[in-house]
Structure formats: C-alpha cells, structure tokens
Enzyme design. Structure first.
Site, PDB file in Angstrom:
ATOM      1  N   LYS A   1       0.698  -1.126   0.148  1.00  0.00           N
ATOM      2  CA  LYS A   1      -0.081   0.044   0.095  1.00  0.00           C
ATOM      3  C   LYS A   1       0.737   1.246  -0.041  1.00  0.00           C
ATOM      4  O   LYS A   1       1.656   1.457   1.032  1.00  0.00           O
ATOM      5  CB  LYS A   1      -0.745  -0.115   1.394  1.00  0.00           C
ATOM      6  CG  LYS A   1      -1.844   0.878   1.117  1.00  0.00           C
ATOM      7  CD  LYS A   1      -2.496   1.478   2.316  1.00  0.00           C
ATOM      8  CE  LYS A   1      -2.008   2.421   3.241  1.00  0.00           C
ATOM      9  NZ  LYS A   1      -1.684   3.855   2.741  1.00  0.00           N
TER      10      LYS A   1
ATOM     11  N   GLU B   1      10.689   0.649  10.033  1.00  0.00           N
ATOM     12  CA  GLU B   1      11.677   1.557   9.652  1.00  0.00           C
ATOM     13  C   GLU B   1      10.912   3.124  10.125  1.00  0.00           C
ATOM     14  O   GLU B   1      10.205   3.398   9.192  1.00  0.00           O
ATOM     15  CB  GLU B   1      12.032   1.788   8.277  1.00  0.00           C
ATOM     16  CG  GLU B   1      13.510   2.239   7.922  1.00  0.00           C
ATOM     17  CD  GLU B   1      13.151   3.503   7.665  1.00  0.00           C
ATOM     18  OE1 GLU B   1      13.368   4.472   8.669  1.00  0.00           O
ATOM     19  OE2 GLU B   1      13.185   3.913   6.466  1.00  0.00           O
TER      20      GLU B   1
ATOM     21  N   CYS C   1      13.671  10.564   6.916  1.00  0.00           N
ATOM     22  CA  CYS C   1      13.776   9.916   8.317  1.00  0.00           C
ATOM     23  C   CYS C   1      14.805   9.972   8.837  1.00  0.00           C
ATOM     24  O   CYS C   1      15.023  10.264  10.103  1.00  0.00           O
ATOM     25  CB  CYS C   1      13.116   8.535   8.091  1.00  0.00           C
ATOM     26  SG  CYS C   1      14.010   7.716   6.754  1.00  0.00           S
TER      27      CYS C   1
ATOM     28  N   GLU D   1      10.461  14.864  16.011  1.00  0.00           N
ATOM     29  CA  GLU D   1      10.836  14.763  14.467  1.00  0.00           C
ATOM     30  C   GLU D   1       9.863  15.935  13.849  1.00  0.00           C
ATOM     31  O   GLU D   1       8.621  15.593  13.836  1.00  0.00           O
ATOM     32  CB  GLU D   1      10.553  13.089  14.079  1.00  0.00           C
ATOM     33  CG  GLU D   1      10.865  13.292  12.600  1.00  0.00           C
ATOM     34  CD  GLU D   1      10.620  11.852  11.937  1.00  0.00           C
ATOM     35  OE1 GLU D   1       9.563  11.264  12.236  1.00  0.00           O
ATOM     36  OE2 GLU D   1      11.481  11.342  11.163  1.00  0.00           O
TER      37      GLU D   1
HETATM   38  P1  NAI Z   1       2.043   7.499   8.943  1.00  0.00           P
HETATM   39  O1  NAI Z   1       3.031   6.686   9.874  1.00  0.00           O
HETATM   40  O2  NAI Z   1       0.873   7.789   9.298  1.00  0.00           O
HETATM   41  O3  NAI Z   1       2.054   7.041   7.625  1.00  0.00           O
HETATM   42  C1  NAI Z   1       2.817   6.028   6.978  1.00  0.00           C
HETATM   43  C2  NAI Z   1       2.030   5.104   6.145  1.00  0.00           C
HETATM   44  O4  NAI Z   1       1.221   4.307   7.119  1.00  0.00           O
HETATM   45  C3  NAI Z   1       0.768   5.513   5.350  1.00  0.00           C
HETATM   46  O5  NAI Z   1       1.067   4.610   3.978  1.00  0.00           O
HETATM   47  C4  NAI Z   1      -0.315   5.318   6.079  1.00  0.00           C
HETATM   48  O6  NAI Z   1      -1.603   5.152   5.191  1.00  0.00           O
HETATM   49  C5  NAI Z   1      -0.110   4.070   6.649  1.00  0.00           C
HETATM   50  N1  NAI Z   1      -0.858   4.080   8.048  1.00  0.00           N
HETATM   51  C6  NAI Z   1      -1.323   5.089   8.761  1.00  0.00           C
HETATM   52  N2  NAI Z   1      -1.947   4.639   9.679  1.00  0.00           N
HETATM   53  C7  NAI Z   1      -1.932   3.078   9.767  1.00  0.00           C
HETATM   54  C8  NAI Z   1      -2.393   2.234  10.847  1.00  0.00           C
HETATM   55  N3  NAI Z   1      -2.971   2.399  11.902  1.00  0.00           N
HETATM   56  N4  NAI Z   1      -2.066   0.927  10.189  1.00  0.00           N
HETATM   57  C9  NAI Z   1      -1.505   0.723   9.180  1.00  0.00           C
HETATM   58  N5  NAI Z   1      -0.848   1.668   8.376  1.00  0.00           N
HETATM   59  C10 NAI Z   1      -1.232   3.104   8.564  1.00  0.00           C
HETATM   60  O7  NAI Z   1       2.821   9.037   8.749  1.00  0.00           O
HETATM   61  P2  NAI Z   1       2.013  10.367   8.192  1.00  0.00           P
HETATM   62  O8  NAI Z   1       0.650  10.663   8.901  1.00  0.00           O
HETATM   63  O9  NAI Z   1       2.004  10.389   6.717  1.00  0.00           O
HETATM   64  O10 NAI Z   1       2.938  11.435   8.621  1.00  0.00           O
HETATM   65  C11 NAI Z   1       2.960  11.871   9.912  1.00  0.00           C
HETATM   66  C12 NAI Z   1       4.323  12.086  10.500  1.00  0.00           C
HETATM   67  O11 NAI Z   1       4.837  11.091  10.554  1.00  0.00           O
HETATM   68  C13 NAI Z   1       5.380  13.072   9.730  1.00  0.00           C
HETATM   69  O12 NAI Z   1       5.052  14.350   9.928  1.00  0.00           O
HETATM   70  C14 NAI Z   1       6.631  12.413  10.035  1.00  0.00           C
HETATM   71  O13 NAI Z   1       6.971  13.205  11.298  1.00  0.00           O
HETATM   72  C15 NAI Z   1       6.338  10.986  10.472  1.00  0.00           C
HETATM   73  N6  NAI Z   1       6.882  10.252   9.219  1.00  0.00           N
HETATM   74  C16 NAI Z   1       7.957   9.559   9.082  1.00  0.00           C
HETATM   75  C17 NAI Z   1       8.296   8.815   8.192  1.00  0.00           C
HETATM   76  C18 NAI Z   1       9.684   8.301   8.297  1.00  0.00           C
HETATM   77  O14 NAI Z   1      10.276   7.741   7.134  1.00  0.00           O
HETATM   78  N7  NAI Z   1      10.323   8.527   9.230  1.00  0.00           N
HETATM   79  C19 NAI Z   1       7.604   8.632   6.998  1.00  0.00           C
HETATM   80  C20 NAI Z   1       6.388   9.306   7.168  1.00  0.00           C
HETATM   81  C21 NAI Z   1       5.984  10.053   8.102  1.00  0.00           C
END
Ligand code: NAI
Ligand code: MG
Length: 790
Positions: A191, A265, A299, A396
């Site tokens: 996804k 990750e 990240c 972050e």
């Molecule tokens: P997120 O962690 O919610 O999203 C990442 C992925 O997980 C997306 O594909 C999302 O649809 C999916 N997801 C969300 N909730 C889920 C659940 N309960 N079960 C399974 N999959 C789920 O990150 P988001 O909301 O896009 O960004 C928020 C903050 O997270 C950012 O501002 C940043 O600080 C952090 N972030 C960090 C990343 C990294 O690589 N370290 C990448 C993305 C976000």
C-alpha cells in the site's frame, strides 16, 4: 528576459522547466482514475480520493480508497501466487527483478516527473537520486535472488508480505520493500501512502510489462484504514512498514501474538556533528543535503546540528549566508533546491510545532525572500537558543527546519547525539580520522556518515536503533528480514511437564538451600522478603528461591545498564570469560547434574548430559564472540561502508520451564557473546540450576552487572521486563499468551523481541541453536560510511 549585464550582476539562475506533459498524458490515458492492481489486473475504481500536486494544489488523479474486501482479494491473489513463485529457481526470479530494473531505467524520466508532481520534491532529486536508486535496488536484488541459497542456507520465504510505505520517497520505498521480498521468494501486497500513490501505480504497469506472474505483486491504494486491514489480515505472514514511530508502535501491538514477521523503519532526529577541525565549507554543503534534501521530509535527516563551540559563530554565519541562496520553488524547475512539502496538513503540522517551539523560547532565522504562491512551500529555517529538552530538539519535525546546539568536548557531543529516543542516523564532520572513528562506535544509530551525509545504497543495510525501529533494508541484513528458518514450520506446541503433587520434605539434592537473587555481581535478598518453594518430581520441596518482583527487576536493569561497557570490551575478552565459565561449570558438573535430577527426577546420566551440553554451548559461543562480525561494502561512490555488528543493549531473558540449566545457558550464551548485559529469569519450576551458577560466575571474571538473575513467576516478571524502558531487547520462552503479552508490551520503547509462542524449541539442537539463529537476534548492524577510494 534579463539583460546580460544584469545576469552578470546577480549571477542568478534562469528557470529550467521540465515539462509535466508526458506525466499528464499518462494520467489522462488512464482516465485520471485508478483502481487497484490485483492478481495482474486493474480493478474498477471504487470509492476514490484525490492525489494532488502540492506545488499548485491541483488534482492529478483519483485513486481508490481500498476497503478490507479489496485487501482480502489482494492477499488471496498473493497467497495463490506464492507456491509457484517461491518454487522458481533464484535465477528465474532474478531475471524478473533484472527486467524490472531495466524497465524502470527505460522509463526513468516519466517516473521522475510523476514523482515530483505527486510529491513536490525537486525534479533534480527525483531524477538524479530517487529513480536511479530504485533501479539500483532491483539490480542488486536480482543477484540476491540467485545467491540466496548459498549465502543464507536453510532459509525460506515467509509467504505473503504486507508492505506499507510513506510518502517521502514513494517509489524508492516501494523498491526497498518489493525488491528483497521478491528476491526471497515472497509475494506482496503493497500500500503506497495516500498522498503519493501514482508512481506505485505506474510501477504496476512495469510489473505487467515484465510479465511477472499474476498475484506476485499487488498494489492496493488507500489510507490508514487500508494499511490496518493489511496489518490485521490473518493470512499475511510478514509486515514491513516505513513511517511514523507512532504508527509503528500501533503495528507492533496489533501484530503481537500473531507470529507475523515484522520490520519497522521509523522516525529519527539524527545528529549532524561538526567538530572545530572540520572543513567547514564542505560541512555546510553536507548540511544542506542533510536537512534540506526533500524539504527535510527524510527519516534520517540531519535535523539536529551539534556544532563545536569554538567554531559555532563562524559556522552559523556561513550557514545563514548559504540558506539565503537556496532556491525554493516549482519542483519541476531543474534549478530549484527546495520544492513543495507533500500536503497542506504537513505544512500545518510543522507550523504548529514551530509555534510551540517559539513559545518555548527558540529563536528562528529564515532567509529574506518571498515564497511562490499557492503551494505547500516553506522557507529553510534555522532554530537556535534551544536546550536538549526543547520540543524542536526532541520531536521529529519532518520539514525544512534545522535546530542547532553547541558542544565543547567530543564526550559532550556524544552525549547530546545519543540524547534521543531515536537512533536512525548520524553524521560526523572532522578532518581527524582518529576522532571520527572514535565517535562513530559511540553513537547509537544504525547508520553513521563520516564527512558525507545521506548516502544510500542497495548493498548497505539501512535501519534504526532504539525507537527508530528494527530490521534493515538493503544488504544481507535486509535479505534476512524476508526469510525465516525452514524448520520453524515443523515446530509443535510445547507440552508443559505434568504437575506433581506438592508437599513433603526439603531435599536439596545435597546442596545449600537458600538461593538469593544475583544482581550487580552480588547476591541480593528479594525485595518482597518472600521465598518460593521449588518442588522435586515427587512433590517434595527441594529448595527455595527468592520471590522476585518489579523492584528486583528494576534493580537488575539498573545494574545491567551500568555494565553496558561489556559491549565495548574486546570480543577476545568476552570470549575468554565465556570459556572460563564453561571450564568452571564443567569442574562442578556432577554437583549440577545432581541438582537437575533433584528438580526433574530424570536419571543422573540424562542430567549429566544436560550439564555437558551446557558446557559445550558456552564453549560454542565463546568461539563465536570474536567471529560473528561484520562486512565491508563497496557502494558505487568513493566510500566504503563498514558494517559493524553491535550488541543491542540490555537484554531481558526468560528461560523456558524445561531443562533447568541448558534452557538458560542456550539463551544467555549468545546474548553475552555479542556483548549484551542480561537480566535472566530462570525456569520458574526449576530455578536452582541457575541460582547455583553464582559461584561459577564469580570465579569466572564476569564483570558485575553483566549477568543478573531474578527468580520468580515467569509471566509477571516477563511483563515487568517487557514494559521496562531500560531493557532494549527481550527473549521469552514459554506459553503463547505470555509471548503475545511480551510482544505487545514491547511496543512501549520498541524493544526487539524473540518469543517461543507456546511452541517447543528444542534448545539442545546444536544444528539450529549453536549458530546465527540467536546471534542475529542478539545484535544490530551499524553501517559506518567512510570516504575511501582513488
Ligand atoms: P504515517 O506513519 O501515518 O503513514 C505512513 C503509512 O502508514 C501510510 O501509508 C499510511 O497510510 C499508513 N498508516 C497510517 N496509519 C496506519 C495504521 N494504523 N495501520 C497501518 N498503516 C497505517 O505517517 P503520516 O501521517 O503520513 O505522517 C505523519 C508524520 O509521521 C510525519 O510528519 C513524520 O513526522 C512522520 N513520518 C515519518 C516517516 C519516516 O520515514 N520516518 C515517513 C512518514 C511520516
Ligand atoms: Mg500527491
């Protein structure tokens, strides 16, 4: 048009626009609306949501919000495709991966433009970094498919992998997930993130063209709920997730007890350390890449500048001057440094954090120029006047915001660098090779860059320490997280030994009867002041041990943390001590055999065999201590990456009820060999074989605090340990319900876990347990990138 004279004056760039037309034409050819890619076919679009271009707010396409039924359909397709795909030879699978790599290269410009439009990242980055790395990943893993059996013998794929990725490197994260999964023989349901589904959908076309068998790769678009449906689907065998630490913890808790493989990750707050002897101009350019690459939505972004006080003023002045020349603008302009953030909600998140930061006293600087109108643009920002507990230092931010702090000594730099719940990456700038290589091992992070930053390569593992997650992507470590031992599927439920009638006389098997705890190198009375009886096979009491509670665990963890230096002792030194333990145990083997017999009722010959096996196991891991080590990778830049195998930290170990001595030794030995201090809870029913070890430990030069022993009820002590933030990894051998509890509670600080899930692991089996099975679980790999090459 500028006059030539004016251009000479300003030395400014003109616009160098990349055309959006080919990408728009591709979207139009799809009717601007997408279903999922399941079982090699496109489904009809269902309920949709829009994917926008964050640089101008315009809608690019509608994508389907995947339902649980969609996910189920995709999992079924992946399941059906698994037997044939995993049965292909590595060479055959490798050829498919190679075909994908070639096709990505052939269509690289379309991918780059579409990526920049959907995500907002500068075309310069998507064209020169993201997409080439995607191709490199598939090439590299084509080779892994073929060499797997030789390099990771006895390992088999999990089956169906559910993969959930973020929006910051949409296609690159897809490649990091899909390439190793397919190479290993898994099938996948992936996804993409809701803001950036489009290149994943274009990738599905590549999958079609490469003629992958239907169902091997399935792409389901959607939001968090769709991700959760993948995580919770009972027929998914492994979850790989990249994203926020918050969601990572939810996924850890959701998969607890399911037996699903899990790699995470997650977030970071990586230090960027500049020493006073650094080449400051290079360090400035590095810093631009560290924090303003991809608008800071990285990240492993070097988001915490730690600058040595003596050069602070000079460095900050240079930095401000450089910030003023960074160009923020249209991502499709090839002369732009900083594009648009991914979505308005992210801009709002960052603004809110900045408000909090200012309220807490941070001062910030941003260059004095206008931003383009109408898109998700933010200026590069520098925050100063902050202390280690400031929100902007601990959280972050995931945007173009750098926080700066100063330090005086290298020790202080290390302290500040490690003062974070995260541990993804770190950067060190100094012209002094001795200093760089002194600091690198002290930093708790999965990747360390020396005099460079943000280097990535398919051959080099990437991933975090601490709350930045576990598992690696890239390299051999990255392959390992998509494979499991073939013998695991034959494991049978563990049948607990029959309870015997309780009561009777005290018969210690001829040995001393008052066993205390062993904490910090000393025998300690239980905090509770209570003892618990140990029964023999006839129900007679054969001894008593302390009834351990949470306070005893806390004391033991404190002692173990004080002994973390065990991990930096030389491997030779650890090896000698383990040999010495073995020797001293063997010397008293008769006594230990009698004690086993007193607790279990087995024959003396059989008890003697267990002691002999325990001695042999200690010997085996004494031998491993200085041999289970790292590698040197040769990425395609003028650097080497030194993969160092490091201990995880303090380990909590709950030994199985069976095999009073070997059950503990088999788990303790690999943990100790790799440099982890341990808090050990021996068999609940037969703990005396381990409490007898105190004298052996004391006569074997084991430093105080390296082995701590707390006796008592396994399940409640396991819970206390799993919830304790001072424990970095935990192994539990016992029933399924407690295993699930341990995994769930481990989400608090994301400790790495191994649990037996109520299955019988025959720990006497040397073929399985005398080698890398536990060694891998007792270690984490740090990759140190060092300039190298002619
Ligand atoms: P997120 O962690 O919610 O999203 C990442 C992925 O997980 C997306 O594909 C999302 O649809 C999916 N997801 C969300 N909730 C889920 C659940 N309960 N079960 C399974 N999959 C789920 O990150 P988001 O909301 O896009 O960004 C928020 C903050 O997270 C950012 O501002 C940043 O600080 C952090 N972030 C960090 C990343 C990294 O690589 N370290 C990448 C993305 C976000
Ligand atoms: Mg978008």
């Amino acid at each position: 048009m500028n006059k030539i004279a004016e251009i000479f004056q300003s030395l400014d760039y003109g616009p160098a626009p990349e055309s959006p037309e080919p990408a728009l034409a591709w979207l139009a050819s799809k009717g601007g609306k997408f279903g999922h890619f399941i079982n090699g076919k496109w489904t009809k679009p269902g309920k949709t949501f829009a994917s926008d271009n964050p640089a101008n707010g315009r809608k690019l396409a509608d994508v389907t919000d995947g339902s649980a039924a969609d996910v189920d359909k995709a999992v079924k397709a992946a399941r059906a495709a698994f037997p044939a795909w995993s049965a292909l030879s590595g060479y055959e699978r490798g050829k498919y991966l190679y075909a994908i790599a070639r096709l990505v290269q052939k269509h690289s410009r379309l991918f780059a433009v579409l990526e920049s439009m959907d995500n907002g990242k500068p075309i310069r980055e998507s064209r020169d970094i993201d997409i080439p790395l995607v191709a490199r990943h598939f090439y590299h893993h084509a080779g892994w498919a073929q060499h797997l059996e030789r390099e990771l013998p006895g390992m088999v794929p999990y089956g169906v992998c559910g993969q959930i990725i973020p929006w910051n490197f949409p296609l690159l994260m897809l490649a990091w997930k899909i390439a190793p999964a397919l190479a290993a023989g898994n099938t996948v349901v992936l996804k993409p993130a809701e803001f950036t589904s489009l290149t994943a959908l274009l990738f599905a076309e590549i999958v079609e063209r490469a003629k992958l068998p239907p169902g091997v790769v399935n792409i389901v678009t959607g939001q968090g709920d769709t991700g959760a449906a993948i995580v919770n689907h009972p027929d998914v065998d492994k979850i790989a997730f990249t994203g926020s630490t918050e969601v990572g913890k939810i996924i850890r808790a959701a998969t607890a007890g399911s037996g699903k493989g899990l790699s995470l990750e997650l977030g970071g707050k990586s230090p960027y350390i500049v020493f006073d002897d650094a080449d400051l101009d290079s360090a400035i350019e590095g810093l631009v890449d560290a924090i303003w690459f991809n608008q800071g939505q990285v990240c492993c972004a070097g988001s915490r500048l730690l600058i040595q006080e003596s050069v602070e003023e000079r460095f900050i002045a240079k930095l401000k001057a450089r910030m003023a020349t960074l160009r923020v603008g249209d991502p499709l302009d090839k002369a732009v440094d900083i594009g648009a953030l991914v979505a308005p909600v992210q801009v709002e998140r960052i603004r809110d954090l900045m408000k909090r930061g200012v309220a807490e006293g941070g001062q910030y600087y941003e260059p004095d120029y206008d931003l383009p109108e109408g898109g998700c643009f933010l200026k590069p920002t520098l925050v100063t006047g902050v202390s280690p507990s400031h929100t902007l230092v601990t959280e972050e931010i995931f945007g173009p915001v750098l926080v700066a702090m100063s330090f005086r000594t290298p020790e202080e730099a290390v302290q500040l660098a490690n003062n974070s719940k995260y541990g993804l990456a770190a950067t060190i700038w100094t012209e002094n090779v001795n200093l760089a290589l002194d600091i690198a091992p002290k930093i708790k992070a999965g990747v360390v860059w020396v005099n460079s930053t943000n280097n990535f390569d398919a051959a080099v593992g990437f991933g975090g320490y601490k709350e930045s997650g576990y598992g690696r992507e890239g390299g051999k470590e990255g392959m390992a997280v998509y494979l499991k031992p073939a013998w695991e599927k034959a494991l049978k439920p563990f049948a607990a030994p029959k309870a015997t009638e309780r009561g009777g006389e005290l018969d210690a098997g001829g040995i001393d009867q008052t066993a205390k705890m062993y904490i910090g190198g000393k025998q300690a009375r239980p905090d509770s002041g209570y003892s618990r009886p140990v029964y023999g096979p006839g129900g007679d009491i054969v001894g008593e041990v302390g009834d351990g509670n949470r306070k005893d665990i806390r004391n033991a963890v404190e002692a173990a943390r004080a002994a973390l230096g065990w991990g930096t002792a030389t491997a030779h030194n650890r090896s000698q001590i383990l040999y010495f333990l073995a020797e001293n145990l063997e010397y008293r083997s008769e006594e230990f055999a009698r004690r086993i017999r007193a607790q279990t009722g087995e024959s003396l010959a059989s008890a003697q065999k267990e002691v002999t096996a325990s001695v042999e196991r200690l010997f085996a891991f004494a031998g491993w201590a200085d041999k289970y080590d790292g590698a040197v990778h040769n990425p395609p830049v003028r650097m080497i990456a030194v993969a160092m195998v490091e201990p995880i930290g303090v380990m909590g170990i709950v030994a199985p009820p069976s095999r009073p001595l070997l059950g503990s030794v088999a788990l303790l030995a690999p943990a100790l060999a790799m440099g982890n201090p341990v808090v050990l809870v021996p068999s609940e029913t037969a703990p005396l074989s381990v409490t007898d070890l105190y004298q052996v430990i004391e006569t074997s030069d084991v430093p105080a605090g390296v082995i701590n022993i707390v006796t008592g009820p396994s399940a409640s002590l396991a819970k206390t340990m799993a919830e304790h933030d001072g424990i970095d990894a935990m192994w539990f051998a016992g029933d399924a319900a407690t295993s699930a509890m341990v995994e769930k509670a481990s989400a608090g600080n994301l400790k790495q876990t191994w649990t037996s899930r109520g299955l019988y692991y025959d720990l006497s089996d040397k073929a399985k347990f005398e080698g890398d099975y536990f060694l891998r679980r007792a270690t984490q790999v740090k990759n140190v990138w060092v300039p190298y090459g002619a």
